[in-house]
Design a protein around this motif. Structure first.
Motif, mmCIF file in Angstrom:
data_model
loop_
_atom_site.group_PDB
_atom_site.id
_atom_site.type_symbol
_atom_site.label_atom_id
_atom_site.label_comp_id
_atom_site.label_asym_id
_atom_site.label_seq_id
_atom_site.Cartn_x
_atom_site.Cartn_y
_atom_site.Cartn_z
ATOM 1 N N THR A 129 4.340 -3.603 5.919
ATOM 2 C CA THR A 129 4.984 -3.546 7.233
ATOM 3 C C THR A 129 3.951 -3.484 8.358
ATOM 4 O OG1 THR A 129 5.233 -1.125 7.196
ATOM 5 C CG2 THR A 129 7.043 -2.445 6.275
ATOM 6 N N ALA A 130 2.731 -3.037 8.062
ATOM 7 C CA ALA A 130 1.661 -3.018 9.069
ATOM 8 C C ALA A 130 1.264 -4.440 9.465
ATOM 9 C CB ALA A 130 0.442 -2.261 8.541
ATOM 10 N N PHE A 131 1.591 -5.414 8.623
ATOM 11 C CA PHE A 131 1.309 -6.822 8.907
ATOM 12 C C PHE A 131 2.570 -7.554 9.377
ATOM 13 C CE2 PHE A 131 -1.819 -5.392 5.844
ATOM 14 C CZ PHE A 131 -3.000 -5.863 6.386
ATOM 15 N N GLY A 132 3.670 -6.838 9.506
ATOM 16 C CA GLY A 132 4.919 -7.444 9.964
ATOM 17 C C GLY A 132 5.776 -8.032 8.861
ATOM 18 N N VAL A 133 5.488 -7.715 7.599
ATOM 19 C CA VAL A 133 6.288 -8.212 6.488
ATOM 20 C C VAL A 133 7.330 -7.142 6.167
ATOM 21 C CG1 VAL A 133 6.290 -9.125 4.140
ATOM 22 C CG2 VAL A 133 4.286 -9.478 5.599
ATOM 23 N N ASN A 134 8.515 -7.291 6.759
ATOM 24 C CA ASN A 134 9.558 -6.278 6.645
ATOM 25 C C ASN A 134 10.725 -6.691 5.760
ATOM 26 O OD1 ASN A 134 8.265 -4.479 8.527
ATOM 27 N ND2 ASN A 134 8.851 -5.934 10.118
ATOM 28 N N TYR A 135 10.646 -7.864 5.160
ATOM 29 C CA TYR A 135 11.752 -8.370 4.347
ATOM 30 C C TYR A 135 12.134 -7.367 3.253
ATOM 31 C CZ TYR A 135 14.558 -11.155 1.214
ATOM 32 O OH TYR A 135 15.583 -11.597 0.416
ATOM 33 N N GLY A 136 13.420 -7.071 3.140
ATOM 34 C CA GLY A 136 13.950 -6.251 2.066
ATOM 35 C C GLY A 136 13.777 -4.749 2.222
ATOM 36 N N ILE A 137 13.142 -4.313 3.299
ATOM 37 C CA ILE A 137 12.945 -2.868 3.505
ATOM 38 C C ILE A 137 14.295 -2.155 3.549
ATOM 39 C CG2 ILE A 137 12.172 -1.128 5.182
ATOM 40 C CD1 ILE A 137 9.845 -2.292 3.657
ATOM 41 N N ASP A 138 15.258 -2.744 4.250
ATOM 42 C CA ASP A 138 16.589 -2.135 4.364
ATOM 43 C C ASP A 138 17.333 -2.079 3.029
ATOM 44 O OD1 ASP A 138 16.104 -1.845 7.055
ATOM 45 O OD2 ASP A 138 17.231 -3.636 7.634
ATOM 46 N N TRP A 139 16.939 -2.905 2.076
ATOM 47 C CA TRP A 139 17.592 -2.933 0.769
ATOM 48 C C TRP A 139 16.891 -2.022 -0.238
ATOM 49 C CZ3 TRP A 139 17.438 -8.961 0.527
ATOM 50 C CH2 TRP A 139 18.324 -9.470 1.484
ATOM 51 N N GLY A 140 15.777 -1.438 0.176
ATOM 52 C CA GLY A 140 15.064 -0.539 -0.727
ATOM 53 C C GLY A 140 13.818 -1.112 -1.371
ATOM 54 N N PHE A 141 13.423 -2.335 -0.977
ATOM 55 C CA PHE A 141 12.153 -2.851 -1.491
ATOM 56 C C PHE A 141 11.025 -1.989 -0.940
ATOM 57 C CE2 PHE A 141 14.560 -6.913 -1.766
ATOM 58 C CZ PHE A 141 14.360 -7.168 -3.110
ATOM 59 N N PRO A 142 10.017 -1.666 -1.742
ATOM 60 C CA PRO A 142 8.929 -0.815 -1.254
ATOM 61 C C PRO A 142 8.076 -1.523 -0.213
ATOM 62 C CG PRO A 142 8.456 -1.585 -3.475
ATOM 63 C CD PRO A 142 9.839 -2.047 -3.144
ATOM 64 N N LYS A 143 7.475 -0.741 0.652
ATOM 65 C CA LYS A 143 6.582 -1.328 1.648
ATOM 66 C C LYS A 143 5.163 -1.462 1.113
ATOM 67 C CE LYS A 143 5.547 2.956 4.113
ATOM 68 N NZ LYS A 143 5.517 3.597 5.419
ATOM 69 N N ASN A 144 4.829 -0.703 0.062
ATOM 70 C CA ASN A 144 3.480 -0.776 -0.493
ATOM 71 C C ASN A 144 3.342 -1.935 -1.463
ATOM 72 O OD1 ASN A 144 2.549 1.400 0.958
ATOM 73 N ND2 ASN A 144 3.023 2.874 -0.642
ATOM 74 N N VAL A 145 2.241 -2.664 -1.304
ATOM 75 C CA VAL A 145 1.926 -3.813 -2.150
ATOM 76 C C VAL A 145 0.536 -3.592 -2.727
ATOM 77 C CG1 VAL A 145 1.536 -6.307 -2.207
ATOM 78 C CG2 VAL A 145 3.311 -5.369 -0.723
ATOM 79 N N ARG A 146 0.426 -3.744 -4.021
ATOM 80 C CA ARG A 146 -0.884 -3.609 -4.677
ATOM 81 C C ARG A 146 -1.562 -4.975 -4.697
ATOM 82 N NH1 ARG A 146 -2.311 -3.532 -10.621
ATOM 83 N NH2 ARG A 146 -4.389 -2.596 -10.690
ATOM 84 N N LEU A 147 -2.774 -5.033 -4.153
ATOM 85 C CA LEU A 147 -3.576 -6.249 -4.178
ATOM 86 C C LEU A 147 -4.655 -6.100 -5.243
ATOM 87 C CD1 LEU A 147 -4.201 -6.819 -0.362
ATOM 88 C CD2 LEU A 147 -2.397 -7.786 -1.780
ATOM 89 N N VAL A 148 -4.820 -7.118 -6.053
ATOM 90 C CA VAL A 148 -5.833 -7.128 -7.107
ATOM 91 C C VAL A 148 -6.679 -8.378 -6.907
ATOM 92 C CG1 VAL A 148 -6.253 -7.153 -9.599
ATOM 93 C CG2 VAL A 148 -4.260 -5.940 -8.686
ATOM 94 N N LEU A 149 -7.979 -8.179 -6.746
ATOM 95 C CA LEU A 149 -8.888 -9.306 -6.536
ATOM 96 C C LEU A 149 -9.912 -9.391 -7.643
ATOM 97 C CD1 LEU A 149 -8.106 -8.132 -3.527
ATOM 98 C CD2 LEU A 149 -9.509 -10.079 -2.900
ATOM 99 N N GLN A 150 -10.031 -10.568 -8.194
ATOM 100 C CA GLN A 150 -11.059 -10.894 -9.170
ATOM 101 C C GLN A 150 -11.967 -11.877 -8.449
ATOM 102 O OE1 GLN A 150 -9.390 -12.817 -12.624
ATOM 103 N NE2 GLN A 150 -11.169 -14.137 -12.822
ATOM 104 N N VAL A 151 -13.236 -11.503 -8.260
ATOM 105 C CA VAL A 151 -14.150 -12.329 -7.476
ATOM 106 C C VAL A 151 -15.450 -12.554 -8.230
ATOM 107 C CG1 VAL A 151 -15.452 -12.507 -5.324
ATOM 108 C CG2 VAL A 151 -13.216 -11.412 -5.315
ATOM 109 N N GLU A 152 -15.866 -13.808 -8.337
ATOM 110 C CA GLU A 152 -17.201 -14.139 -8.803
ATOM 111 C C GLU A 152 -17.799 -15.147 -7.829
ATOM 112 O OE1 GLU A 152 -18.116 -15.008 -12.853
ATOM 113 O OE2 GLU A 152 -16.691 -13.519 -13.615
#
Length: 190
Positions: free
Chosen positions: A163-186
């Motif tokens: 939501t800090a980036f403006g992605v609010n879809y589904g918040i009212d339905w109970g979707f969580p606001k936290n998203v886990r990002l996983v990066l694999q970088v070489e």
């Protein structure tokens, strides 16, 4: 006089020989991925990744410094389901038509001994920039037997409030606001 100049020049070369220099690395797209996970109604976890990416890293192991600039094409989001990908690309979530790239930029590497422990930087998504810390779960540099060059990389993760980036879809339905990002970088030394 000539001998003195030669000795001074030799001393200057020897005195700088031990000074570390940052090396430039190009992202290896076959070993670099950004994926994300978000809970789905408390039952399962939705996952997807970005298939198209580009970036560069400047890294100085001895000085324990570095810079990162990596971008991911938001339209390349891939969940494995075409219909879900279209929804992720839509204005309701990533708005890929208006914001074609997500970008992570950093100039602060945090070390634990000789290993990268985390990278502090800024993530830009949907035109909004927020600070994030990518925790290194593992990190290593090695001489690639195939490329005959040094490769550095690791697995990193963080959790963002979408939501800090403006992605609010589904918040009212109970979707969580936290998203886990996983990066694999070489990245390959240039």
């Amino acid at each position: 006089m000539r001998t003195s100049l030669t000795l001074l020049a030799a001393a200057a070369v020897l005195s700088t020989a031990g000074i570390a220099q940052a090396a430039d690395y190009a992202i290896d797209p076959t070993h670099t991925f950004a994926s994300f996970e978000i809970g789905h109604m408390g039952a399962t976890t939705n996952r997807a990744r970005f298939d198209k990416k580009d970036g560069k890293i400047s890294f100085d192991k001895a000085a324990k410094t570095g810079k990162v600039d990596i971008s991911f094409e938001t339209a390349s989001v891939n969940s494995g389901t075409a219909m879900f990908d279209k929804h992720l690309q839509s204005a309701e979530i990533l708005d890929a038509a208006k914001f074609p790239k997500a970008q992570f930029v950093s100039s602060k590497f945090v070390f634990n001994g000789d290993k990268v422990a985390s990278v502090d930087g800024n993530l830009t998504l949907l035109g909004k920039t927020q600070p994030v810390t990518l925790k290194a779960n593992q990190f290593n540099c090695y001489e690639s037997p195939m490329l005959k060059r040094e490769v550095c990389g690791g697995d990193f993760e963080t959790t963002i409030d979408r939501t800090a980036f403006g992605v609010n879809y589904g918040i009212d339905w109970g979707f969580p606001k936290n998203v886990r990002l996983v990066l694999q970088v070489e990245a390959v030394k240039q």
